[in-house]
Every structure is written in C-alpha cells, then in structure tokens.
Design an enzyme around this catalytic site. Structure first.
Site, PDB file in Angstrom:
ATOM      1  N   ILE A  58       0.839  -1.200   0.000  1.00 46.82           N
ATOM      2  CA  ILE A  58       0.000   0.000   0.000  1.00 46.82           C
ATOM      3  C   ILE A  58       0.883   1.263   0.000  1.00 46.82           C
ATOM      4  CG2 ILE A  58      -1.932   1.172   1.137  1.00 46.82           C
ATOM      5  CD1 ILE A  58      -2.576  -1.582   2.485  1.00 46.82           C
ATOM      6  N   ASN A  81      12.488  -1.380   6.000  1.00 49.81           N
ATOM      7  CA  ASN A  81      13.598  -2.288   6.328  1.00 49.81           C
ATOM      8  C   ASN A  81      13.607  -3.521   5.414  1.00 49.81           C
ATOM      9  OD1 ASN A  81      11.472  -3.787   7.278  1.00 49.81           O
ATOM     10  ND2 ASN A  81      12.374  -4.236   9.282  1.00 49.81           N
ATOM     11  N   ASN A 133       9.371  -7.165   4.335  1.00 48.53           N
ATOM     12  CA  ASN A 133       8.334  -7.799   3.503  1.00 48.53           C
ATOM     13  C   ASN A 133       8.240  -7.111   2.139  1.00 48.53           C
ATOM     14  OD1 ASN A 133       6.318  -9.787   3.203  1.00 48.53           O
ATOM     15  ND2 ASN A 133       4.711  -8.272   3.577  1.00 48.53           N
ATOM     16  N   SER A 161      -7.203  -1.130  10.481  1.00 48.94           N
ATOM     17  CA  SER A 161      -7.788  -2.247   9.729  1.00 48.94           C
ATOM     18  C   SER A 161      -9.224  -2.501  10.161  1.00 48.94           C
ATOM     19  CB  SER A 161      -6.951  -3.496  10.017  1.00 48.94           C
ATOM     20  OG  SER A 161      -7.591  -4.647   9.533  1.00 48.94           O
ATOM     21  N   TYR A 192      -2.394  -9.618  15.933  1.00 45.33           N
ATOM     22  CA  TYR A 192      -2.313  -8.583  14.893  1.00 45.33           C
ATOM     23  C   TYR A 192      -3.434  -7.556  15.071  1.00 45.33           C
ATOM     24  CZ  TYR A 192      -3.053  -6.177  10.491  1.00 45.33           C
ATOM     25  OH  TYR A 192      -3.267  -5.199   9.561  1.00 45.33           O
ATOM     26  N   LYS A 208      -3.494  -3.267  16.192  1.00 42.60           N
ATOM     27  CA  LYS A 208      -4.165  -2.118  15.553  1.00 42.60           C
ATOM     28  C   LYS A 208      -5.026  -1.380  16.582  1.00 42.60           C
ATOM     29  CE  LYS A 208      -2.313  -2.646  11.558  1.00 42.60           C
ATOM     30  NZ  LYS A 208      -1.270  -1.714  11.128  1.00 42.60           N
ATOM     31  N   PHE A 250     -12.674 -21.463   1.510  1.00 40.04           N
ATOM     32  CA  PHE A 250     -12.827 -21.846   2.919  1.00 40.04           C
ATOM     33  C   PHE A 250     -14.288 -21.786   3.362  1.00 40.04           C
ATOM     34  CE2 PHE A 250      -8.301 -20.027   3.332  1.00 40.04           C
ATOM     35  CZ  PHE A 250      -7.719 -21.262   3.081  1.00 40.04           C
ATOM     36  N   ARG A 310     -12.247 -21.699   7.472  1.00 38.15           N
ATOM     37  CA  ARG A 310     -10.974 -21.331   8.098  1.00 38.15           C
ATOM     38  C   ARG A 310     -11.281 -20.743   9.473  1.00 38.15           C
ATOM     39  NH1 ARG A 310      -7.243 -16.833   5.080  1.00 38.15           N
ATOM     40  NH2 ARG A 310      -8.995 -15.493   5.652  1.00 38.15           N
ATOM     41  N   GLY A 321     -11.561 -18.553  12.583  1.00 42.41           N
ATOM     42  CA  GLY A 321     -11.421 -17.107  12.811  1.00 42.41           C
ATOM     43  C   GLY A 321     -12.066 -16.236  11.757  1.00 42.41           C
ATOM     44  N   ASP A 322     -12.537 -16.822  10.625  1.00 39.92           N
ATOM     45  CA  ASP A 322     -13.149 -15.988   9.585  1.00 39.92           C
ATOM     46  C   ASP A 322     -14.501 -15.447  10.040  1.00 39.92           C
ATOM     47  OD1 ASP A 322     -11.392 -15.766   7.480  1.00 39.92           O
ATOM     48  OD2 ASP A 322     -12.055 -17.604   6.488  1.00 39.92           O
TER      49      ASP A 322
HETATM   50  P1  NAD Z   1       3.401  -4.704   3.354  1.00 38.89           P
HETATM   51  O1  NAD Z   1       3.997  -5.773   4.167  1.00 38.89           O
HETATM   52  O2  NAD Z   1       3.396  -4.857   1.864  1.00 38.89           O
HETATM   53  O3  NAD Z   1       4.081  -3.301   3.680  1.00 38.89           O
HETATM   54  C1  NAD Z   1       4.619  -2.995   4.939  1.00 38.89           C
HETATM   55  C2  NAD Z   1       6.033  -2.502   4.717  1.00 38.89           C
HETATM   56  O4  NAD Z   1       6.588  -2.161   5.989  1.00 38.89           O
HETATM   57  C3  NAD Z   1       6.934  -3.579   4.103  1.00 38.89           C
HETATM   58  O5  NAD Z   1       7.634  -3.038   2.999  1.00 38.89           O
HETATM   59  C4  NAD Z   1       7.887  -3.943   5.242  1.00 38.89           C
HETATM   60  O6  NAD Z   1       9.158  -4.313   4.764  1.00 38.89           O
HETATM   61  C5  NAD Z   1       7.899  -2.661   6.044  1.00 38.89           C
HETATM   62  N1  NAD Z   1       8.245  -2.853   7.456  1.00 38.89           N
HETATM   63  C6  NAD Z   1       7.771  -3.791   8.301  1.00 38.89           C
HETATM   64  N2  NAD Z   1       8.361  -3.659   9.508  1.00 38.89           N
HETATM   65  C7  NAD Z   1       9.217  -2.602   9.412  1.00 38.89           C
HETATM   66  C8  NAD Z   1      10.122  -1.988  10.297  1.00 38.89           C
HETATM   67  N3  NAD Z   1      10.311  -2.452  11.547  1.00 38.89           N
HETATM   68  N4  NAD Z   1      10.842  -0.925   9.868  1.00 38.89           N
HETATM   69  C9  NAD Z   1      10.692  -0.452   8.601  1.00 38.89           C
HETATM   70  N5  NAD Z   1       9.865  -1.009   7.705  1.00 38.89           N
HETATM   71  C10 NAD Z   1       9.127  -2.069   8.101  1.00 38.89           C
HETATM   72  O7  NAD Z   1       1.917  -4.465   3.892  1.00 38.89           O
HETATM   73  P2  NAD Z   1       0.759  -3.569   3.304  1.00 38.89           P
HETATM   74  O8  NAD Z   1      -0.309  -4.462   2.806  1.00 38.89           O
HETATM   75  O9  NAD Z   1       1.308  -2.522   2.430  1.00 38.89           O
HETATM   76  O10 NAD Z   1       0.216  -2.936   4.665  1.00 38.89           O
HETATM   77  C11 NAD Z   1       0.569  -1.646   5.074  1.00 38.89           C
HETATM   78  C12 NAD Z   1      -0.132  -1.328   6.370  1.00 38.89           C
HETATM   79  O11 NAD Z   1      -1.532  -1.455   6.186  1.00 38.89           O
HETATM   80  C13 NAD Z   1       0.222  -2.244   7.537  1.00 38.89           C
HETATM   81  O12 NAD Z   1       0.261  -1.459   8.705  1.00 38.89           O
HETATM   82  C14 NAD Z   1      -0.945  -3.200   7.589  1.00 38.89           C
HETATM   83  O13 NAD Z   1      -1.137  -3.713   8.881  1.00 38.89           O
HETATM   84  C15 NAD Z   1      -2.077  -2.296   7.181  1.00 38.89           C
HETATM   85  N6  NAD Z   1      -3.218  -3.020   6.609  1.00 38.89           N
HETATM   86  C16 NAD Z   1      -3.028  -3.843   5.536  1.00 38.89           C
HETATM   87  C17 NAD Z   1      -4.097  -4.536   5.014  1.00 38.89           C
HETATM   88  C18 NAD Z   1      -3.915  -5.494   3.875  1.00 38.89           C
HETATM   89  O14 NAD Z   1      -4.751  -6.383   3.716  1.00 38.89           O
HETATM   90  N7  NAD Z   1      -2.893  -5.356   3.053  1.00 38.89           N
HETATM   91  C19 NAD Z   1      -5.383  -4.366   5.565  1.00 38.89           C
HETATM   92  C20 NAD Z   1      -5.532  -3.497   6.644  1.00 38.89           C
HETATM   93  C21 NAD Z   1      -4.441  -2.823   7.167  1.00 38.89           C
HETATM   94  C1  WQD Z   2     -10.943 -13.165   2.191  1.00 37.55           C
HETATM   95  C2  WQD Z   2     -11.975 -14.258   2.040  1.00 37.55           C
HETATM   96  C3  WQD Z   2     -11.504 -16.269   3.280  1.00 37.55           C
HETATM   97  C4  WQD Z   2      -7.940 -17.436   1.057  1.00 37.55           C
HETATM   98  C5  WQD Z   2      -7.397 -10.367   6.169  1.00 37.55           C
HETATM   99  C6  WQD Z   2      -7.041  -9.960   7.565  1.00 37.55           C
HETATM  100  C7  WQD Z   2      -7.538  -8.578   7.853  1.00 37.55           C
HETATM  101  C8  WQD Z   2      -7.051  -7.595   6.789  1.00 37.55           C
HETATM  102  C9  WQD Z   2      -7.333  -8.081   5.415  1.00 37.55           C
HETATM  103  C10 WQD Z   2      -5.015  -6.575   7.578  1.00 37.55           C
HETATM  104  C11 WQD Z   2     -12.310 -14.972   3.346  1.00 37.55           C
HETATM  105  C12 WQD Z   2     -11.479 -16.531   1.786  1.00 37.55           C
HETATM  106  C13 WQD Z   2      -9.059 -16.756   1.500  1.00 37.55           C
HETATM  107  C14 WQD Z   2      -8.114 -18.702   0.441  1.00 37.55           C
HETATM  108  C15 WQD Z   2     -10.501 -18.492   0.724  1.00 37.55           C
HETATM  109  N1  WQD Z   2      -5.629  -7.413   6.855  1.00 37.55           N
HETATM  110  N2  WQD Z   2     -10.307 -17.283   1.340  1.00 37.55           N
HETATM  111  N3  WQD Z   2      -9.388 -19.180   0.287  1.00 37.55           N
HETATM  112  O1  WQD Z   2      -9.492 -12.749   6.121  1.00 37.55           O
HETATM  113  O2  WQD Z   2     -10.981 -10.958   5.105  1.00 37.55           O
HETATM  114  O3  WQD Z   2      -8.805 -10.343   6.027  1.00 37.55           O
HETATM  115  O4  WQD Z   2      -6.843  -9.418   5.252  1.00 37.55           O
HETATM  116  O5  WQD Z   2      -5.427  -5.799   8.366  1.00 37.55           O
HETATM  117  O6  WQD Z   2      -7.081  -8.229   9.096  1.00 37.55           O
HETATM  118  O7  WQD Z   2      -7.649 -10.882   8.462  1.00 37.55           O
HETATM  119  O8  WQD Z   2      -8.881 -11.617   3.919  1.00 37.55           O
HETATM  120  O9  WQD Z   2      -8.008 -12.368   1.765  1.00 37.55           O
HETATM  121  O10 WQD Z   2      -7.535 -13.766   3.826  1.00 37.55           O
HETATM  122  O11 WQD Z   2      -9.839 -13.695   2.908  1.00 37.55           O
HETATM  123  O12 WQD Z   2     -11.611 -18.970   0.563  1.00 37.55           O
HETATM  124  O13 WQD Z   2      -7.159 -19.366   0.036  1.00 37.55           O
HETATM  125  O14 WQD Z   2     -11.434 -15.270   1.178  1.00 37.55           O
HETATM  126  O15 WQD Z   2     -12.105 -17.322   3.961  1.00 37.55           O
HETATM  127  O16 WQD Z   2     -13.668 -15.264   3.320  1.00 37.55           O
HETATM  128  P1  WQD Z   2      -9.620 -11.508   5.358  1.00 37.55           P
HETATM  129  P2  WQD Z   2      -8.464 -12.883   3.080  1.00 37.55           P
END
Ligand code: NAD
Ligand code: WQD
Length: 340
Positions: free
Chosen positions: A12, A32, A35, A125, A149, A153, A217, A294, A296-297
C-alpha cells in the site's frame, strides 16, 4: 508539503507514494525490506519519473529512527504503514507483532514529538470490528481482538488517541477493508513472500500455475451463495484516500485531534463472486475446490463509507473487475520478471 512514508516499499505504501507524488507532495520513504524488495524503488522511479528519496531504516531501532527524523526536520506529516500484517503468524509469534507494530509506532511517535512533527496518518484495519453487522460504520463497537495482529491495531489507535490528547498531535486513522489489485503499469503490486494468506494473490498464483488449487474456505455460511463476504477495495483507490487524508490534515478540516475513517467500497462480494469475476476478466478457468471453514473468519463484513465521503471528499472509483484485472496483470508481470 513533505511527507514521510514508513513502509514505503510495501504494497500500500508504494501505491500511496505514486499518488502523493502525482498530487505534488514531496515524499521521503523508509523501509527495512522485511516484507518488500529494493526493486520496488526502481519501479516507483519508472512510474513517477523521479528518484525516490529513500533510506533503509528499521522503526524498531529507536536511535536510528530518531537520527533519521532529526536529519529531516522539515517533514510536515508522516504516513505510517510499516508493520507486520499476517494474522496467522501473529498468533504464533505475538511478541514479534507487539514489538514491531506497537513498539515501532511508539518509537515513531517519540521521534516525531522530539522533532515537532505533529501530523500522522495511521494504517488501521477493519479487523478491529471483528464480527459486526454490515454495513459497519466507525461508531461500531470494538470487541476484544481475535488475534494479536488485530490487537496491535486496536492498541495503536489507543496510543495515538492518548498522544493526541497529551500533545499537539493530529491523527487520521484509516481502517482499510480488503485491499486488492495493483497499479495499472503492472510495475508495483502485492508481493506475498511464501504461500499467500489472502484470497486474491492465491487466486492469481493458482491461475498462473504457482499453486495447484485454490481452496474456498467454506460454502455453508449464512450468505446467498454460502461463501464469506468482504469489501474488496482497489489499492489505487486506497492510495488516493491517503492523499485525501493528508489534504484533510493540511487544511485543518478535523474537528477532533483523532479522526478515524473506514476505507472500503461499501459493497460486499462473496468468495465465489470474486472467483467468477476473476475468471471473466482473465479468461482463465480457475482450479478451485470447496474446503472446510478457516478458523477465525467472520461471515460477512463491508464498510459504511459515508464519513470518508463527507469529510475527506473521497470515495472509491474502481470496480471489482478492475481489481481482478490489475491483480492478474501484476501476477503475469511477476512471472515474466526476476522479482520474487
Ligand atoms: P506490506 O507488508 O506490503 O508493507 C509494509 C512494509 O513495511 C513492508 O515493505 C515492510 O518491509 C515494512 N516494514 C515492516 N516492519 C518494518 C520496520 N520495523 N521498519 C521499517 N519497515 C518495516 O503491507 P501492506 O499491505 O502494504 O500494509 C501496510 C499497512 O496497512 C500495515 O500497517 C498493515 O497492517 C495495514 N493493513 C493492511 C491490510 C492489507 O490487507 N494489506 C489491511 C488493513 C491494514
Ligand atoms: C478473504 C476471504 C476467506 C484465502 C485479512 C485480515 C484482515 C485484513 C485483510 C489486515 C475470506 C477466503 C481466502 C483462500 C478463501 N488485513 N479465502 N481461500 O481474512 O478478510 O482479512 O486481510 O489488516 O485483518 O484478516 O482476507 O483475503 O484472507 O480472505 O476462501 O485461500 O477469502 O475465507 O472469506 P480476510 P483474506
């Protein structure tokens, strides 16, 4: 304005850097590479036509972070993405998550306070809502978190609230629903390391042949087709919301020091709808099977988005079709390059 993006090489963060630069903001980024890959920075330069001002900094290293921020005192606001995000891993390794997500945020706030930087946009989130009745608005109750996790948040939102009361800090916390898709250039996108946890990368990796079969799932949930419902938001729409949040802070549109917004489409789609949309836009027949639920869903969750529309002046523009097509183009680009 100069904006520091933590986690700027991530999924993001990288898309947000593109939109910030397009909107005319100066951007600094740190990461860093826990990921993500340094090659993201080269691809960002290709998209934006500019070199990204980047330094490798780990936010857990308080001294290094303070040194970096003190050397960049002209930062006006921080967008804080850096965190670990794998729900399952957080159950197995809770301390890793508390140290990085909570400890890292505390370090960042300390460094910002010392340098008199008083505006922050935080990545929260929809997971904070747990099992709520959709459409979920920002006033929904926040239950006990279902994972470490999710707890990080919730805790970070509380820390930010407390810090905004204690000093002159203005906070926008953004609760993302399910970010998917990739930039139209197919130069940046989500790069899951190892087996993906999330649905969309699992779909595209199965379609390209990296995974043999996608397991759905559960199809016995109380939803129209029996599969879970989520609010899938295009990552470019999400990135644009961060630009809107920075504008909101810059224009002092807030009425409270801590503001929170849902970022979703307001639309719920089932797992089977996502699969069918992918098949339609890609022309690929997906190998999938129905498996057990799965743990926790939640059954269904999607956002009420009125607050972001009214106060940030932002709403999503992209369809589920655009989400799936861009995710597929990105998967094909990964397959034809050395990345990952
Ligand atoms: P991502 O893992 O692609 O990006 C996170 C970045 O932070 C990575 O490049 C990683 O290397 C870096 N990072 C991690 N720990 C670090 C540290 N100690 N110092 C410096 N850099 C560090 O994840 P994303 O999907 O881009 O998510 C970004 C943010 O959004 C996160 O806070 C995540 O929790 C939140 N978020 C993501 C989702 C999602 O589904 N992708 C949903 C809700 C919230
Ligand atoms: C979406 C749907 C699964 C994989 C997660 C985190 C949440 C947020 C977003 C960070 C669900 C189904 C998935 C598969 C499947 N992240 N599924 N087969 O669980 O809504 O949210 O990511 O903040 O905190 O929990 O996203 O993409 O894992 O799942 O059927 O192989 O797809 O059961 O219904 P989720 P997801």
């Amino acid at each position: 304005m100069k904006i520091l993006v933590t986690g700027g090489a991530g999924y993001i963060g990288s898309h947000t850097i593109v939109e910030l630069m397009k909107a005319g903001y100066d951007v600094l980024a740190i990461d860093n590479f826990d990921n993500s890959y340094p090659s993201v920075l080269e691809n960002l330069a290709k998209i934006t036509g500019k070199t990204i001002e980047f330094e490798e900094v780990d936010i857990r290293d308080k001294a290094a972070l303070k040194k970096y921020i003190n050397a960049h005192k002209d930062i006006d606001a921080v967008i804080h993405f850096a965190a670990n995000k794998a729900v399952g891993e957080s159950v197995a390794l809770p301390l890793k998550y508390y140290e990085n997500n909570v400890g890292g945020t505390v370090n960042l706030l300390e460094a910002m306070q010392e340098a008199n930087i008083n505006q922050i946009v935080f990545s929260s989130s929809c997971t904070v809502y747990g099992e709520a009745t959709p459409p979920v608005d920002e006033n929904a109750a926040i239950p006990v978190a279902q994972s470490p996790y999710g707890n990080t948040k919730q805790i970070c939102e509380e820390i930010l609230t407390d810090q905004s009361k204690a000093c002159d800090l203005k906070v926008v916390a953004l609760r993302y629903f399910n970010p998917v898709g990739a930039h139209e250039s197919a130069l940046i996108g989500e790069l899951p390391i190892g087996v993906p946890n999330n649905l969309v990368p699992f779909i595209t990796q199965t379609a390209i042949g990296k995974r043999e079969v996608l397991t759905v799932f559960g199809d016995d949930y109380p939803t129209p087709d029996g599969t879970c419902i989520r609010d899938y938001i295009h990552v470019v729409d999400l990135a644009l919301a961060h630009v809107a949040a920075i504008n909101y802070l810059a224009q002092k549109k807030y009425t409270e020091a801590f503001s929170v917004f849902n970022l979703g489409t307001g639309r719920g789609n089932s797992v089977l709808e996502v699969i069918k949309t992918f098949e339609a836009v890609s022309g690929v027949k997906l190998n999938y099977k129905i498996g057990p639920r799965r743990a926790g869903d939640v059954v269904q969750v999607y956002a009420a988005c009125d607050k972001a529309a009214n106060e940030l002046g932002w709403r999503t523009q992209k369809s589920l079709e655009e989400c799936m097509l861009s995710a597929w183009q990105w998967e094909k680009a990964i397959a034809s390059s050395s990345v990952n």
